[in-house]
Design an enzyme around this catalytic site. Sequence first.
Site, mmCIF file in Angstrom:
data_model
loop_
_atom_site.group_PDB
_atom_site.id
_atom_site.type_symbol
_atom_site.label_atom_id
_atom_site.label_comp_id
_atom_site.label_asym_id
_atom_site.label_seq_id
_atom_site.Cartn_x
_atom_site.Cartn_y
_atom_site.Cartn_z
ATOM 1 N N SER A 29 0.846 -1.197 0.000
ATOM 2 C CA SER A 29 0.000 0.000 0.000
ATOM 3 C C SER A 29 0.878 1.243 0.000
ATOM 4 O O SER A 29 2.066 1.168 -0.314
ATOM 5 C CB SER A 29 -0.944 -0.032 1.207
ATOM 6 O OG SER A 29 -1.921 0.974 1.091
ATOM 7 N N ASN A 30 0.312 2.391 0.322
ATOM 8 C CA ASN A 30 1.067 3.651 0.393
ATOM 9 C C ASN A 30 0.457 4.542 1.469
ATOM 10 O O ASN A 30 -0.534 4.181 2.095
ATOM 11 C CB ASN A 30 1.084 4.344 -0.979
ATOM 12 C CG ASN A 30 -0.313 4.726 -1.433
ATOM 13 O OD1 ASN A 30 -0.962 5.589 -0.846
ATOM 14 N ND2 ASN A 30 -0.811 4.054 -2.475
#
Length: 224
Positions: A29-30
């Site tokens: 993810s980020n």
Amino acid sequence: PMERPLEGQRAVVTSGPTREAIDPVRYISNHSSGRQGHAIARALAEAGARVTLVSGPVQEPDPEGVTTVHIESAREMLAAVEAALPVDIAVCAAAVADWRPALAPARKIKKEEGAAAPVIELVENPDILRTLARHPRRPRLVVGFAAETGDLEALARAKLARKGCDWILANDVSPGSGIFGGESNRILLLTAEGESEAWPELDKREVARRLVRRIADHLAREAD
Ligand code: C5P
């Protein structure tokens, strides 16, 4: 009416990160907070639009007066966006993961004593903004974001053309700009008609309101 200029218009907004499964317990993810996308969804609703917000996992509460659809992966985000069509306005503010693991096994990958570390093969995710801009049920106005370092205008212009959207809100995220993950944004708005508009540094809620005013003016002019 002046305060609800988007009455009768429908909008879809993407916000937050996506989460791409490696296995049932792990993901890629980020750090996207969803703050800008959520503020845009709220501002559109305040202007009278019927808004579907498609959001990845964020800390932000669901905005009032907005239909929020919670998803995890880019593919789920695309499906939810397409399910919201037809709309008049689309704003893609999500930080979609560019790649996902090619295989997401149904069972947790085991760490075996003495075994080599696994190699995770990645494949490209669908580009939601690009898909919308070329969709048979294309919204009348398709807006994307570009976070760039370097020659902001040139890079964002190229992105506008590549994606096929109508407007790009470009943001300078060079180290030291303090923009990424922060409370404010400094926007350069570029349009497919070749206009370019530099906004002062604004709180993300102010960016949202200014964008919504710009959208309302544009659609009103288009209707004339
Ligand atoms: O190509 P890049 O990620 O820089 O483009 C940013 C813009 O494209 C943002 O509006 C983002 O929401 C959108 N995007 C998307 N789906 C992707 C990648 C980016 O909608 N897979």
